[in-house]
Design a protein around this motif. Sequence first.
Motif, PDB file in Angstrom:
ATOM      1  N   ASN A  11       0.739  -1.248  -0.152  1.00 16.59           N
ATOM      2  CA  ASN A  11      -0.014   0.020  -0.072  1.00 16.59           C
ATOM      3  C   ASN A  11       0.950   1.257  -0.021  1.00 16.59           C
ATOM      4  N   TYR A  12       0.503   2.200  -0.580  1.00 23.71           N
ATOM      5  CA  TYR A  12       1.185   3.804  -0.737  1.00 23.71           C
ATOM      6  C   TYR A  12       0.110   4.516   0.104  1.00 23.71           C
ATOM      7  N   GLY A  13       0.127   4.529   1.562  1.00 23.23           N
ATOM      8  CA  GLY A  13      -0.977   5.080   2.139  1.00 23.23           C
ATOM      9  C   GLY A  13      -2.268   4.572   2.075  1.00 23.23           C
ATOM     10  N   LYS A  16      -4.063   1.304  -2.231  1.00 26.74           N
ATOM     11  CA  LYS A  16      -3.515  -0.373  -2.529  1.00 26.74           C
ATOM     12  C   LYS A  16      -3.043  -0.503  -3.782  1.00 26.74           C
ATOM     13  N   ALA A  17      -1.726  -0.749  -3.886  1.00 26.15           N
ATOM     14  CA  ALA A  17      -1.002  -0.966  -5.109  1.00 26.15           C
ATOM     15  C   ALA A  17      -1.024  -2.391  -5.649  1.00 26.15           C
ATOM     16  N   VAL A  18      -0.700  -3.260  -4.787  1.00 25.26           N
ATOM     17  CA  VAL A  18      -0.419  -4.615  -4.957  1.00 25.26           C
ATOM     18  C   VAL A  18      -1.334  -5.220  -3.715  1.00 25.26           C
ATOM     19  N   GLY A  35      -0.771  -5.456 -17.864  1.00 26.45           N
ATOM     20  CA  GLY A  35      -1.776  -4.843 -16.830  1.00 26.45           C
ATOM     21  C   GLY A  35      -1.917  -3.390 -17.249  1.00 26.45           C
ATOM     22  N   PRO A  36      -3.044  -2.708 -17.261  1.00 24.85           N
ATOM     23  CA  PRO A  36      -3.403  -1.365 -17.533  1.00 24.85           C
ATOM     24  C   PRO A  36      -2.441  -0.414 -16.568  1.00 24.85           C
ATOM     25  N   ASN A  37      -2.670   0.792 -17.096  1.00 21.14           N
ATOM     26  CA  ASN A  37      -1.702   1.780 -16.033  1.00 21.14           C
ATOM     27  C   ASN A  37      -2.129   1.703 -14.902  1.00 21.14           C
ATOM     28  N   GLY A  38      -1.255   1.663 -14.040  1.00 18.53           N
ATOM     29  CA  GLY A  38      -1.626   1.608 -12.454  1.00 18.53           C
ATOM     30  C   GLY A  38      -2.032   0.299 -11.979  1.00 18.53           C
ATOM     31  N   ALA A  39      -1.677  -0.577 -12.559  1.00 15.86           N
ATOM     32  CA  ALA A  39      -2.261  -1.996 -12.226  1.00 15.86           C
ATOM     33  C   ALA A  39      -1.473  -2.572 -10.952  1.00 15.86           C
ATOM     34  N   GLY A  40       0.045  -2.096 -10.854  1.00 12.54           N
ATOM     35  CA  GLY A  40       0.785  -2.484  -9.863  1.00 12.54           C
ATOM     36  C   GLY A  40       1.905  -3.417 -10.307  1.00 12.54           C
ATOM     37  N   LYS A  41       1.985  -3.127 -11.681  1.00 18.32           N
ATOM     38  CA  LYS A  41       3.462  -3.953 -12.292  1.00 18.32           C
ATOM     39  C   LYS A  41       4.670  -3.431 -11.713  1.00 18.32           C
ATOM     40  N   THR A  42       4.973  -2.019 -12.011  1.00 19.55           N
ATOM     41  CA  THR A  42       6.300  -1.659 -11.389  1.00 19.55           C
ATOM     42  C   THR A  42       6.290  -1.502  -9.881  1.00 19.55           C
ATOM     43  N   THR A  43       5.263  -1.549  -9.108  1.00 20.46           N
ATOM     44  CA  THR A  43       5.283  -1.935  -7.943  1.00 20.46           C
ATOM     45  C   THR A  43       5.767  -3.392  -7.371  1.00 20.46           C
ATOM     46  N   THR A  44       5.260  -4.306  -8.259  1.00 17.10           N
ATOM     47  CA  THR A  44       5.718  -5.608  -7.920  1.00 17.10           C
ATOM     48  C   THR A  44       7.176  -5.621  -8.399  1.00 17.10           C
ATOM     49  N   PRO A  81      15.064  -0.460 -15.168  1.00 12.74           N
ATOM     50  CA  PRO A  81      13.663   0.276 -14.282  1.00 12.74           C
ATOM     51  C   PRO A  81      13.221   1.084 -15.490  1.00 12.74           C
ATOM     52  N   GLU A  82      11.761   1.315 -15.602  1.00 12.19           N
ATOM     53  CA  GLU A  82      10.939   1.755 -16.573  1.00 12.19           C
ATOM     54  C   GLU A  82      11.573   2.975 -17.431  1.00 12.19           C
ATOM     55  N   HIS A  83      12.010   3.810 -16.288  1.00 15.74           N
ATOM     56  CA  HIS A  83      12.585   5.077 -17.098  1.00 15.74           C
ATOM     57  C   HIS A  83      14.216   5.122 -17.114  1.00 15.74           C
ATOM     58  N   ASP A 158      11.489  -3.500 -17.018  1.00 20.95           N
ATOM     59  CA  ASP A 158      10.232  -2.668 -16.908  1.00 20.95           C
ATOM     60  C   ASP A 158       9.928  -2.173 -18.322  1.00 20.95           C
ATOM     61  N   GLU A 159       9.077  -2.541 -18.976  1.00 18.17           N
ATOM     62  CA  GLU A 159       8.915  -2.043 -20.710  1.00 18.17           C
ATOM     63  C   GLU A 159      10.129  -1.909 -21.112  1.00 18.17           C
ATOM     64  N   PRO A 160      10.559  -3.124 -21.524  1.00 18.38           N
ATOM     65  CA  PRO A 160      12.109  -2.907 -22.175  1.00 18.38           C
ATOM     66  C   PRO A 160      12.142  -2.519 -23.637  1.00 18.38           C
TER      67      PRO A 160
HETATM   68  N1  LIG Z   1       5.456   6.234  -4.793  1.00 26.29           N
HETATM   69  C1  LIG Z   1       4.348   6.128  -4.776  1.00 26.29           C
HETATM   70  N2  LIG Z   1       3.518   6.860  -4.075  1.00 26.29           N
HETATM   71  C2  LIG Z   1       2.002   6.580  -3.908  1.00 26.29           C
HETATM   72  N3  LIG Z   1       1.310   5.844  -5.106  1.00 26.29           N
HETATM   73  C3  LIG Z   1       2.066   5.272  -5.722  1.00 26.29           C
HETATM   74  C4  LIG Z   1       3.507   5.353  -5.990  1.00 26.29           C
HETATM   75  N4  LIG Z   1       3.889   4.540  -6.778  1.00 26.29           N
HETATM   76  C5  LIG Z   1       2.681   4.013  -7.215  1.00 26.29           C
HETATM   77  N5  LIG Z   1       1.720   4.401  -6.921  1.00 26.29           N
HETATM   78  C6  LIG Z   1       0.393   3.991  -6.977  1.00 26.29           C
HETATM   79  O1  LIG Z   1       0.324   2.588  -7.044  1.00 26.29           O
HETATM   80  C7  LIG Z   1      -0.504   1.948  -8.095  1.00 26.29           C
HETATM   81  C8  LIG Z   1       0.394   0.884  -9.024  1.00 26.29           C
HETATM   82  O2  LIG Z   1       1.127   1.607  -9.565  1.00 26.29           O
HETATM   83  P1  LIG Z   1       2.540   0.975 -10.454  1.00 26.29           P
HETATM   84  O3  LIG Z   1       3.356   1.960 -10.864  1.00 26.29           O
HETATM   85  O4  LIG Z   1       2.906  -0.041  -9.675  1.00 26.29           O
HETATM   86  O5  LIG Z   1       1.431   0.547 -11.628  1.00 26.29           O
HETATM   87  P2  LIG Z   1       1.913   0.087 -13.195  1.00 26.29           P
HETATM   88  O6  LIG Z   1       1.063  -1.129 -13.403  1.00 26.29           O
HETATM   89  O7  LIG Z   1       3.552  -0.040 -13.137  1.00 26.29           O
HETATM   90  O8  LIG Z   1       1.417   1.280 -14.140  1.00 26.29           O
HETATM   91  P3  LIG Z   1       2.089   1.764 -15.494  1.00 26.29           P
HETATM   92  O9  LIG Z   1       1.631   0.731 -16.662  1.00 26.29           O
HETATM   93  O10 LIG Z   1       1.207   2.956 -15.865  1.00 26.29           O
HETATM   94  O11 LIG Z   1       3.354   2.039 -15.401  1.00 26.29           O
HETATM   95  C9  LIG Z   1      -0.984   3.188  -8.829  1.00 26.29           C
HETATM   96  O12 LIG Z   1      -2.311   3.757  -8.296  1.00 26.29           O
HETATM   97  C10 LIG Z   1      -0.263   4.324  -8.402  1.00 26.29           C
HETATM   98  O13 LIG Z   1      -0.668   5.483  -8.276  1.00 26.29           O
END
Ligand SMILES: Nc1ncnc2c1ncn2[C@@H]1O[C@H](COP(=O)(O)OP(=O)(O)OP(=O)(O)O)[C@@H](O)[C@H]1O
Length: 307
Positions: A11-13, A16-18, A35-44, A81-83, A158-160
């Motif tokens: 969780n980020y506050g 819920k990210a994952v 997964g769509p944008n914001g799905a939780g891929k990068t967080t995982t 990493p993504e960027h 991450d998105e190579p």
């Molecule tokens: N540092 C952070 N602080 C607060 N919320 C975050 C942070 N990083 C990610 N989130 C939130 O966690 C959720 C998952 O984000 P994440 O970056 O893992 O998604 P993603 O699947 O990689 O998306 P994308 O395809 O857009 O890169 C989103 O709702 C995002 O806004």
Amino acid sequence: MDIKIDNLTKNYGPQKAVDNISFEVKTGEILGFLGPNGAGKTTTMKMITNYIAVDKGDITIGGGSVRSGGEKLRKHIGYLPEHNPLYLDMAVLDYLEFSAALQGVPGHQIPERVKEMVKLCGLNAEKHKKIAELSKGYRQRVGLAQAMIHNPEILILDEPTTGLDPNQIVEIRKLIKEIGKQKTVILSTHILPEVEATCDRILIIDNGKIVADGTADNLRKQAQGQELLTTTIEDGASEAIEKALRAIPSVSAVERLENNRFEIQSKPDMSSKREVFKLCVENNWVITELTPTETKLEDIFRDLTTK
Ligand SMILES: Nc1ncnc2c1ncn2[C@@H]1O[C@H](COP(=O)(O)OP(=O)(O)OP(=O)(O)O)[C@@H](O)[C@H]1O
């Protein structure tokens, strides 16, 4: 080296990210993380690479937990990493030498490792240039070389292929496929044909939860359930053909696409191919097309992630 993810939550506050996900990736497997944008891929991915801490659950890498041995496990992991953060003022060779030293490659092995990565990632012509002077695609190659410089057993990408031109995409995919034969690879992407071209298995995540896990073929079969045929039948009036098709007991729906071209949906677990054929023989109609329609990965993705 295998990766095992057990009931992982982040969780980020209040966000819920994952959300309690579990899956495994085996050595020699390339897993496509969709997964769509914001799905939780990068967080995982960040949790696997130990860039951010796990809230609940655990990740074990080669049997060791990231909770207790994260630092030690890092040396087994290469991360793009993504960027793709790079030191733009450094020349490619200097940057790769620097990355190798950072990753703990013994000094006497560094020149050889750098040479190998330059060859593997097709950087020879650009190796003396400053990273700032490189095109996006070549920067991505430098990022990949950096991720593999210490010969890690696990690669997290991450998105190579973001920002690469079509030729470079094909080359980088080939490279990942080659590398994936011996290593454990997780790659995230938004490009669905990329997963089919590169990955052995697909994991789809939506809103922090896993909504599908399997090979592209398996996911297609699950999604398909019902046979869908496209057929062109000639030498008969299209109204009569449509009516006769609808009367086949195994057919659940018929849609006319063009004059004598139809889409036929069969009832669950039934096939209508033979009946369509017999019908045409009986009526002296000629089939010039009869093809099963494949469910596209795009359709499966949309189906699973737009609820
Ligand atoms: N540092 C952070 N602080 C607060 N919320 C975050 C942070 N990083 C990610 N989130 C939130 O966690 C959720 C998952 O984000 P994440 O970056 O893992 O998604 P993603 O699947 O990689 O998306 P994308 O395809 O857009 O890169 C989103 O709702 C995002 O806004």
